[in-house]
Design a protein around this motif. Sequence first.
Motif, PDB file in Angstrom:
ATOM      1  N   GLU A   1      30.429  99.968   0.057  1.00 42.40           N
ATOM      2  CA  GLU A   1      29.781 101.087  -0.631  1.00 42.40           C
ATOM      3  C   GLU A   1      28.269 101.040  -0.457  1.00 42.40           C
ATOM      4  O   GLU A   1      27.633 102.031  -0.088  1.00 42.40           O
ATOM      5  N   THR A   2      27.674  99.875  -0.708  1.00 40.33           N
ATOM      6  CA  THR A   2      26.213  99.758  -0.650  1.00 40.33           C
ATOM      7  C   THR A   2      25.723  99.208   0.683  1.00 40.33           C
ATOM      8  O   THR A   2      24.542  99.328   1.005  1.00 40.33           O
ATOM      9  N   MET A   3      26.616  98.609   1.471  1.00 44.81           N
ATOM     10  CA  MET A   3      26.278  97.941   2.726  1.00 44.81           C
ATOM     11  C   MET A   3      25.194  96.885   2.493  1.00 44.81           C
ATOM     12  O   MET A   3      24.207  96.778   3.219  1.00 44.81           O
ATOM     13  N   GLU A   4      25.390  96.090   1.448  1.00 42.53           N
ATOM     14  CA  GLU A   4      24.526  94.967   1.154  1.00 42.53           C
ATOM     15  C   GLU A   4      25.383  93.747   0.851  1.00 42.53           C
ATOM     16  O   GLU A   4      26.536  93.874   0.409  1.00 42.53           O
ATOM     17  N   ILE A   5      24.825  92.563   1.099  1.00 44.49           N
ATOM     18  CA  ILE A   5      25.551  91.330   0.824  1.00 44.49           C
ATOM     19  C   ILE A   5      25.666  91.143  -0.681  1.00 44.49           C
ATOM     20  O   ILE A   5      24.659  91.075  -1.388  1.00 44.49           O
ATOM     21  N   GLU A   6      26.904  91.087  -1.183  1.00 46.86           N
ATOM     22  CA  GLU A   6      27.128  90.871  -2.615  1.00 46.86           C
ATOM     23  C   GLU A   6      27.097  89.392  -2.959  1.00 46.86           C
ATOM     24  O   GLU A   6      26.601  88.997  -4.013  1.00 46.86           O
ATOM     25  N   VAL A   7      27.650  88.570  -2.081  1.00 50.36           N
ATOM     26  CA  VAL A   7      27.722  87.132  -2.324  1.00 50.36           C
ATOM     27  C   VAL A   7      27.934  86.443  -0.986  1.00 50.36           C
ATOM     28  O   VAL A   7      28.382  87.059  -0.022  1.00 50.36           O
ATOM     29  N   TYR A   8      27.576  85.179  -0.926  1.00 47.31           N
ATOM     30  CA  TYR A   8      27.887  84.411   0.273  1.00 47.31           C
ATOM     31  C   TYR A   8      28.429  83.049  -0.143  1.00 47.31           C
ATOM     32  O   TYR A   8      28.116  82.532  -1.212  1.00 47.31           O
ATOM     33  N   ASN A   9      29.240  82.482   0.710  1.00 45.69           N
ATOM     34  CA  ASN A   9      29.966  81.254   0.409  1.00 45.69           C
ATOM     35  C   ASN A   9      29.618  80.217   1.464  1.00 45.69           C
ATOM     36  O   ASN A   9      29.941  80.370   2.631  1.00 45.69           O
ATOM     37  N   ARG A  10      28.946  79.149   1.059  1.00 46.06           N
ATOM     38  CA  ARG A  10      28.595  78.085   1.983  1.00 46.06           C
ATOM     39  C   ARG A  10      29.850  77.341   2.456  1.00 46.06           C
ATOM     40  O   ARG A  10      30.725  77.020   1.666  1.00 46.06           O
ATOM     41  N   MET A  11      29.902  77.062   3.753  1.00 47.39           N
ATOM     42  CA  MET A  11      31.054  76.390   4.340  1.00 47.39           C
ATOM     43  C   MET A  11      30.725  74.932   4.651  1.00 47.39           C
ATOM     44  O   MET A  11      29.603  74.616   5.074  1.00 47.39           O
TER      45      MET A  11
ATOM     46  N   ARG B   1      38.470  93.122   3.708  1.00 44.20           N
ATOM     47  CA  ARG B   1      39.523  92.894   2.721  1.00 44.20           C
ATOM     48  C   ARG B   1      39.040  93.353   1.352  1.00 44.20           C
ATOM     49  O   ARG B   1      37.935  93.010   0.928  1.00 44.20           O
ATOM     50  N   ASN B   2      39.898  94.157   0.711  1.00 44.60           N
ATOM     51  CA  ASN B   2      39.644  94.595  -0.661  1.00 44.60           C
ATOM     52  C   ASN B   2      38.254  95.233  -0.814  1.00 44.60           C
ATOM     53  O   ASN B   2      37.523  94.963  -1.766  1.00 44.60           O
ATOM     54  N   GLY B   3      37.891  96.076   0.159  1.00 45.96           N
ATOM     55  CA  GLY B   3      36.662  96.845   0.051  1.00 45.96           C
ATOM     56  C   GLY B   3      35.391  96.110   0.433  1.00 45.96           C
ATOM     57  O   GLY B   3      34.289  96.652   0.262  1.00 45.96           O
ATOM     58  N   ARG B   4      35.533  94.884   0.960  1.00 44.68           N
ATOM     59  CA  ARG B   4      34.343  94.140   1.365  1.00 44.68           C
ATOM     60  C   ARG B   4      34.501  93.612   2.791  1.00 44.68           C
ATOM     61  O   ARG B   4      35.550  93.104   3.168  1.00 44.68           O
ATOM     62  N   LEU B   5      33.445  93.758   3.550  1.00 46.41           N
ATOM     63  CA  LEU B   5      33.430  93.236   4.912  1.00 46.41           C
ATOM     64  C   LEU B   5      33.070  91.755   4.862  1.00 46.41           C
ATOM     65  O   LEU B   5      32.135  91.355   4.166  1.00 46.41           O
ATOM     66  N   GLN B   6      33.826  90.958   5.598  1.00 42.35           N
ATOM     67  CA  GLN B   6      33.567  89.522   5.652  1.00 42.35           C
ATOM     68  C   GLN B   6      32.894  89.180   6.978  1.00 42.35           C
ATOM     69  O   GLN B   6      33.348  89.590   8.035  1.00 42.35           O
ATOM     70  N   TYR B   7      31.817  88.419   6.897  1.00 44.07           N
ATOM     71  CA  TYR B   7      31.071  88.068   8.102  1.00 44.07           C
ATOM     72  C   TYR B   7      30.598  86.626   7.995  1.00 44.07           C
ATOM     73  O   TYR B   7      29.845  86.287   7.080  1.00 44.07           O
ATOM     74  N   TYR B   8      31.048  85.788   8.930  1.00 48.97           N
ATOM     75  CA  TYR B   8      30.640  84.385   8.937  1.00 48.97           C
ATOM     76  C   TYR B   8      29.387  84.226   9.791  1.00 48.97           C
ATOM     77  O   TYR B   8      29.403  84.478  10.992  1.00 48.97           O
ATOM     78  N   ASP B   9      28.304  83.816   9.146  1.00 54.80           N
ATOM     79  CA  ASP B   9      27.044  83.537   9.831  1.00 54.80           C
ATOM     80  C   ASP B   9      27.069  82.065  10.235  1.00 54.80           C
ATOM     81  O   ASP B   9      26.864  81.174   9.411  1.00 54.80           O
ATOM     82  N   MET B  10      27.337  81.813  11.517  1.00 49.31           N
ATOM     83  CA  MET B  10      27.571  80.447  11.966  1.00 49.31           C
ATOM     84  C   MET B  10      26.325  79.576  11.839  1.00 49.31           C
ATOM     85  O   MET B  10      26.406  78.394  11.513  1.00 49.31           O
ATOM     86  N   LEU B  11      25.135  80.139  12.077  1.00 49.69           N
ATOM     87  CA  LEU B  11      23.917  79.342  11.990  1.00 49.69           C
ATOM     88  C   LEU B  11      23.586  78.978  10.542  1.00 49.69           C
ATOM     89  O   LEU B  11      23.068  77.895  10.269  1.00 49.69           O
TER      90      LEU B  11
ATOM     91  N   GLY C   1      30.955  88.044  14.301  1.00 53.11           N
ATOM     92  CA  GLY C   1      32.183  87.800  15.047  1.00 53.11           C
ATOM     93  C   GLY C   1      33.167  88.925  14.814  1.00 53.11           C
ATOM     94  O   GLY C   1      32.762  90.073  14.607  1.00 53.11           O
ATOM     95  N   PRO C   2      34.489  88.638  14.793  1.00 56.29           N
ATOM     96  CA  PRO C   2      35.481  89.699  14.571  1.00 56.29           C
ATOM     97  C   PRO C   2      35.262  90.395  13.228  1.00 56.29           C
ATOM     98  O   PRO C   2      34.793  89.795  12.261  1.00 56.29           O
ATOM     99  N   LEU C   3      35.589  91.678  13.198  1.00 57.14           N
ATOM    100  CA  LEU C   3      35.412  92.481  11.997  1.00 57.14           C
ATOM    101  C   LEU C   3      36.630  92.315  11.097  1.00 57.14           C
ATOM    102  O   LEU C   3      37.754  92.604  11.496  1.00 57.14           O
ATOM    103  N   ASN C   4      36.419  91.825   9.879  1.00 55.49           N
ATOM    104  CA  ASN C   4      37.488  91.699   8.898  1.00 55.49           C
ATOM    105  C   ASN C   4      37.047  92.332   7.592  1.00 55.49           C
ATOM    106  O   ASN C   4      35.961  92.023   7.083  1.00 55.49           O
TER     107      ASN C   4
ATOM    108  N   LEU D   1      29.837  82.252   4.705  1.00 55.45           N
ATOM    109  CA  LEU D   1      30.666  83.449   4.788  1.00 55.45           C
ATOM    110  C   LEU D   1      30.060  84.503   3.871  1.00 55.45           C
ATOM    111  O   LEU D   1      29.958  84.298   2.660  1.00 55.45           O
ATOM    112  N   ASN D   2      29.642  85.621   4.445  1.00 53.52           N
ATOM    113  CA  ASN D   2      29.015  86.700   3.687  1.00 53.52           C
ATOM    114  C   ASN D   2      30.038  87.769   3.334  1.00 53.52           C
ATOM    115  O   ASN D   2      30.909  88.101   4.140  1.00 53.52           O
TER     116      ASN D   2
END
Length: 281
Positions: A118-128, A98-108, A93-96, A112-113
């Motif tokens: 720097e590495t362009m890899e998922i550091e952590v994800y947060n279940r909604m 914050r603090n050096g990390r890209l946030q991306y919500y995977d709706m399926l 969705g929209p590009l956000n 929230l990833n």
Amino acid sequence: NSILLIFVLFALCSCNAPDKTGFENYVRCIHDSECLSLGVDIQVKDMDIVGDELIVLSTRAPFIYKYDMDSWMLSKRFGTVGRARNEFLSPPGPLNIRNGRLQYYDMLRKALNYVSLETMEIEVYNRMPYTVDFRPTSVLDVDSNLIAGGYFSESRLGYMRDGVISAEIFDYPYPTGDVEGLYSGTVYQSELKAPHTRNGVLVRTLCSDSFELYAIEEDSLVRTYVHQYNYLPKVVNFGGRFGVDFKKSVSGYIRSYVTDERIYLLWSDQVYYDVSANGLY
């Protein structure tokens, strides 16, 4: 008909001179005869500038591209469709950022990833959370406060802290008529944007010229500004189901870019159907 770039001071932030490596650098670039070529396979959906790096969001996989603005070379690409680590199930969705990390919500995946720039890899994800009455389609993390847009039975926005859905009710800043409950989110869809570090959120209603500013105050989400609107989505009733009449709705603000100092909004008075057909959405 017109398409204009409108500059709005971000009311929640200071009025210091903007960082010259921010959006102004990109504006200077697009008037340069040696402007960066992104590549024929990229359909740009959104972009952001962090330091000397240009981050581009594409509508097709791989979804995320990182360019070095000193050399104008592509340095990394990221984001394919799949179930493996560092893959997504739903398009971004929209590009956000914050603090050096890209946030991306995977709706399926309902997650929230957080992607390291720097590495362009998922550091952590947060279940909604996802319930009958709480159906987020986009999520933004502002200092551990999760703000969601989507379909909610009683509220315009969702707000979560420490994994708990807040009972706060956020009203729409305009009349919604007969459109109520979950259908409100179907007709009055929201885009959420936040600055790179400052406390604040821009909430923009699609197919309109309405937007609001929010801030986190004492662990609560508070609306601090409502922009006076002239256009709202045109409602159509499909056999008892409400939706947007895209052939009659004015596009309004079609793009937004938020820095720590300013908000940039791209405006069109053409109807959404025509603007979308021209590839501007």
